[in-house]
Write an enzyme that holds these catalytic residues in place. Sequence first.
Site, PDB file in Angstrom:
ATOM      1  N   GLU A  84       8.851  -4.776   3.958  1.00 20.55           N
ATOM      2  CA  GLU A  84      10.203  -5.195   4.311  1.00 20.55           C
ATOM      3  C   GLU A  84      10.811  -5.770   3.030  1.00 20.55           C
ATOM      4  O   GLU A  84      10.185  -6.613   2.392  1.00 20.55           O
ATOM      5  CB  GLU A  84      10.094  -6.277   5.394  1.00 20.55           C
ATOM      6  CG  GLU A  84      11.380  -6.554   6.111  1.00 20.55           C
ATOM      7  CD  GLU A  84      11.203  -7.632   7.181  1.00 20.55           C
ATOM      8  OE1 GLU A  84      12.198  -8.281   7.490  1.00 20.55           O
ATOM      9  OE2 GLU A  84      10.074  -7.806   7.676  1.00 20.55           O
ATOM     10  N   ARG A  93      -5.723  -9.218   7.207  1.00 17.87           N
ATOM     11  CA  ARG A  93      -4.922  -9.475   6.010  1.00 17.87           C
ATOM     12  C   ARG A  93      -5.703 -10.334   5.028  1.00 17.87           C
ATOM     13  O   ARG A  93      -6.633 -11.058   5.401  1.00 17.87           O
ATOM     14  CB  ARG A  93      -3.557 -10.069   6.342  1.00 17.87           C
ATOM     15  CG  ARG A  93      -3.539 -11.420   7.001  1.00 17.87           C
ATOM     16  CD  ARG A  93      -2.103 -11.980   7.068  1.00 17.87           C
ATOM     17  NE  ARG A  93      -1.146 -11.064   7.674  1.00 17.87           N
ATOM     18  CZ  ARG A  93       0.068 -10.782   7.162  1.00 17.87           C
ATOM     19  NH1 ARG A  93       0.465 -11.329   6.044  1.00 17.87           N
ATOM     20  NH2 ARG A  93       0.873  -9.970   7.775  1.00 17.87           N
ATOM     21  N   LYS A 135       5.723 -15.383   2.874  1.00 19.92           N
ATOM     22  CA  LYS A 135       6.946 -15.196   2.093  1.00 19.92           C
ATOM     23  C   LYS A 135       7.843 -16.423   2.178  1.00 19.92           C
ATOM     24  O   LYS A 135       8.513 -16.775   1.222  1.00 19.92           O
ATOM     25  CB  LYS A 135       7.714 -13.985   2.634  1.00 19.92           C
ATOM     26  CG  LYS A 135       7.136 -12.651   2.188  1.00 19.92           C
ATOM     27  CD  LYS A 135       7.955 -11.524   2.775  1.00 19.92           C
ATOM     28  CE  LYS A 135       7.266 -10.199   2.579  1.00 19.92           C
ATOM     29  NZ  LYS A 135       7.830  -9.169   3.463  1.00 19.92           N
TER      30      LYS A 135
HETATM   31  P1  ATP Z   1       6.672 -10.524   7.045  1.00 21.60           P
HETATM   32  O1  ATP Z   1       6.175 -11.787   7.608  1.00 21.60           O
HETATM   33  O2  ATP Z   1       7.988 -10.650   6.363  1.00 21.60           O
HETATM   34  O3  ATP Z   1       6.543  -9.302   7.924  1.00 21.60           O
HETATM   35  P2  ATP Z   1       4.592  -9.319   5.534  1.00 21.60           P
HETATM   36  O4  ATP Z   1       3.729 -10.075   4.586  1.00 21.60           O
HETATM   37  O5  ATP Z   1       4.020  -8.710   6.745  1.00 21.60           O
HETATM   38  O6  ATP Z   1       5.708 -10.321   5.836  1.00 21.60           O
HETATM   39  P3  ATP Z   1       5.707  -6.763   4.832  1.00 21.60           P
HETATM   40  O7  ATP Z   1       6.729  -6.485   3.819  1.00 21.60           O
HETATM   41  O8  ATP Z   1       6.005  -6.441   6.246  1.00 21.60           O
HETATM   42  O9  ATP Z   1       5.360  -8.275   4.683  1.00 21.60           O
HETATM   43  O10 ATP Z   1       4.337  -6.104   4.391  1.00 21.60           O
HETATM   44  C1  ATP Z   1       4.198  -4.791   3.948  1.00 21.60           C
HETATM   45  C2  ATP Z   1       2.807  -4.311   4.234  1.00 21.60           C
HETATM   46  O11 ATP Z   1       1.853  -5.137   3.591  1.00 21.60           O
HETATM   47  C3  ATP Z   1       2.504  -4.362   5.711  1.00 21.60           C
HETATM   48  O12 ATP Z   1       1.841  -3.182   6.079  1.00 21.60           O
HETATM   49  C4  ATP Z   1       1.628  -5.557   5.866  1.00 21.60           C
HETATM   50  O13 ATP Z   1       0.765  -5.400   6.934  1.00 21.60           O
HETATM   51  C5  ATP Z   1       0.900  -5.608   4.519  1.00 21.60           C
HETATM   52  N1  ATP Z   1       0.520  -6.980   4.189  1.00 21.60           N
HETATM   53  C6  ATP Z   1       1.305  -8.062   4.144  1.00 21.60           C
HETATM   54  N2  ATP Z   1       0.605  -9.174   3.847  1.00 21.60           N
HETATM   55  C7  ATP Z   1      -0.677  -8.785   3.684  1.00 21.60           C
HETATM   56  C8  ATP Z   1      -1.902  -9.467   3.361  1.00 21.60           C
HETATM   57  N3  ATP Z   1      -1.934 -10.789   3.142  1.00 21.60           N
HETATM   58  N4  ATP Z   1      -3.020  -8.731   3.284  1.00 21.60           N
HETATM   59  C9  ATP Z   1      -2.994  -7.413   3.489  1.00 21.60           C
HETATM   60  N5  ATP Z   1      -1.896  -6.716   3.797  1.00 21.60           N
HETATM   61  C10 ATP Z   1      -0.734  -7.376   3.905  1.00 21.60           C
HETATM   62 MG    MG Z   2       5.620  -7.413   8.131  1.00 25.43          MG
END
Ligand code: ATP
Ligand code: MG
Length: 554
Positions: free
Chosen positions: A34, A261, A271
Amino acid sequence: MSNDEKLKNFIRNFIDIDLEQKRYGFVMTRFPPEPNGYLHIGHAKSVCLNFGLAAEYGGRCNMRFDDTNPVKEDLEYVESILNDVKWLGFDWQDRLYYASDYFDQLYECAEKLILSGQAYVCDLPPDKVREYRGTLTKKGIDSPYRERSPQESLDLFRRMRAGEFEEGEKFLRAKIDMASPNLNMRDPALYRIKKAAHHRTGDKWLIYPMYDYTHCLSDAIEGVSHSICTLEFEDHRPLYDWVLEKLDWPEPRPRQIEFARLNLEYTLMSKRKLLELVKENHVRGWDDPRLPTLAALRSRGLTPSSIRLFCERIGVAKKDSWIEMDWLDKAVRDDLNSQVKRVMAVLDPLKVVIENWPEGQEKALPAPFFPDEPEKMGYREVSLTREIFIERDDFRLEPDQDFFRLAPGREARLRWGGFIHCHEVVTDESGQICELRATLSERSRGLNPNGKRPAIIHWLSAKNSLPATVRLYDRLFLKPKPTGHLEEELNPDSLIERRQARLELSLAEAQPGQRFQFERLGYFMKISEKDGQKPIFNRIVSLKDGWAKMAKNR
Ligand code: ATP
Ligand code: MG
């Protein structure tokens, strides 16, 4: 195969089975950020997994922005994310997509769901929606609008699109089961009214699709075979499958697979928290080397290959856990170890006058840049003069049991040089040690009074060395598992600047971005910023000692 290895490979196992059973012709993944923040090392894990698996299976990985929320997104983030993925070493070729590219298709699918009686427009206000939803222990209640005819819902949905209603007045929801034990299946929202312009579609839309609805369809439209996401989406998987099934989406449909994660000790990856750290000036910006963002790790000096190595080593798990920072440090060291020159720098200089060395006399001592294989990187000369600098920390006035370096009446060996014997300590008015007096000899006098052989220490000629500023980064948080209470948890010493540092002359030609091992101190990178006339080096990572010992030795 051990249980651990099996876990590491559970995504591969799924893929292998799917390919074997010919469910899919080939592997298609996507990385779907995102655009509402900078990528961090957790995202790197997802990038490495998605792009890595595609490469491993000869498939493809799309780059897709999940830009369903018009108000939170920003062009700055889009650019930084693309830049970071490229920097990590991955290539989406011409497959850069945006969920907003699919808004027309998503809209058509929504009409289809309405017409087949799978979705309806609901007029409940938000507080009633929450109330009717029920809880984990209490079933939900059907909305009074649930039995609306498809024709009526379709008409209302079109009028929602035309802007006839205000935000929150109506929304489109799936007609699933208000008694489902899975809350995500209790008639979840599919579309809501949002009277906001979108950075890509402008004013075209006044209604926007919800994430869960958008994601499965975007995957399906792109022909994704394996939709890899983090564990919190496990409970959303039934909805993911439901949407495609009710739309009669042709097989093969994408398969969602969840993994844990990444949480890294002594840092945070939310974030919201990262934004707070930046906005409240706890750090110098998104690329402050203490942050876990990729921009930060890059400016600190980490190589993309070390991050890929780290992601590979930690593997993927089905259960959330915290990874120790040492894993990242170790990957960085292992990656840089064979690539960089060894040089000498003194971060906190203490002057030593070699009394048996004539004033003005200089001797050039040959020293290999890569001592393990001297021919690999060639030699430079280090200059020995009457006055030299050693690391203040390599001297103790009153050494304790486990201190083996220089002390009064003791001897230490100069790297590439002879042995110095300290026989006098000069202090200033405040009692601070400002100079040592020593004699140099080619040969050791034998064991020190503590029964140990003289330790080897690094040093530099006072005259023939360069002034520099060196930045030492430590953990951003004091607690291994910070909760985000910045005032109590932030490490006040997360950045220490050594502004009196000295470097050997060979570093005069170092270019910004070039990395070195400063012997006994760690891996460092020259940065483009300057401290007046002085070059600045960042410490990327300390040597094996680990954080605790380095902290003690600072
Ligand atoms: P939000 O809370 O804004 O959704 P997010 O960390 O999930 O934050 P995204 O931009 O949706 O952010 O993440 C992009 C991709 O990275 C998604 O597929 C998410 O699952 C993965 N991702 C995000 N944080 C992690 C993490 N700490 N470890 C592994 N994968 C992650
Ligand atoms: Mg997300």
